[in-house]
Motif scaffolding. Sequence first.
Motif, short mmCIF file in Angstrom:
data_model
loop_
_atom_site.label_atom_id
_atom_site.label_comp_id
_atom_site.label_asym_id
_atom_site.label_seq_id
_atom_site.Cartn_x
_atom_site.Cartn_y
_atom_site.Cartn_z
N TYR A 42 3.34 -6.42 0.98
CA TYR A 42 4.15 -5.67 1.92
C TYR A 42 5.42 -6.47 2.15
CZ TYR A 42 0.07 -2.80 2.94
OH TYR A 42 -0.99 -1.93 2.84
N ALA A 56 9.01 0.45 9.04
CA ALA A 56 7.92 0.86 8.14
C ALA A 56 7.78 -0.21 7.06
CB ALA A 56 8.22 2.20 7.50
N LEU A 58 6.10 -0.58 3.48
CA LEU A 58 5.43 0.12 2.39
C LEU A 58 4.94 -0.87 1.34
CD1 LEU A 58 7.99 3.03 2.07
CD2 LEU A 58 5.84 3.01 3.33
#
Length: 154
Positions: A42, A56, A58
């Motif tokens: 990540y 966020a 991803l």
Amino acid sequence: MFDLAAIPGNADDPGKSTRFWGPMTQKSVRNQLEPGDFAFFYPLPDDDESEGPPLAVLLNCAYLSSKNRFHVFPVSSGRQGWRVEIGERLMPVFSTLSQLIRHHEIHSYLCLETRVLENFPVFASSRGSAEVTNPVSSSDSSSLSDTRPSKKNH
């Protein structure tokens, strides 16, 4: 090392993977990979770029090619499963992240021009565009010369 069973869609694999490194900066991942090696992580912002926590995070796949070129590919998951996104190429889909990782540990792509095996299709053809060949299982490639350096355990 992170527990893959904690990731939705991976309940079938209670073990841990040395390919799943968790949250890291791209620079840290790059510094730990050896040619021919890959890891899932990540991405975190580098310290000098940090403007707070990312909104966020991803999953990505990092790969250091046999020519020492660093690549980062997004990993998608959906109803069909998990897939490494490499441009417009149609990559295989797996029902769990564990299966996706295992596939890339076992299968390789052969560059027909150089006869070099890569874990991901990152080579360019003589026409300057990426050329994808059929995956070659490492168990089926005994007649091919594998020029990848030996892999280090993480």
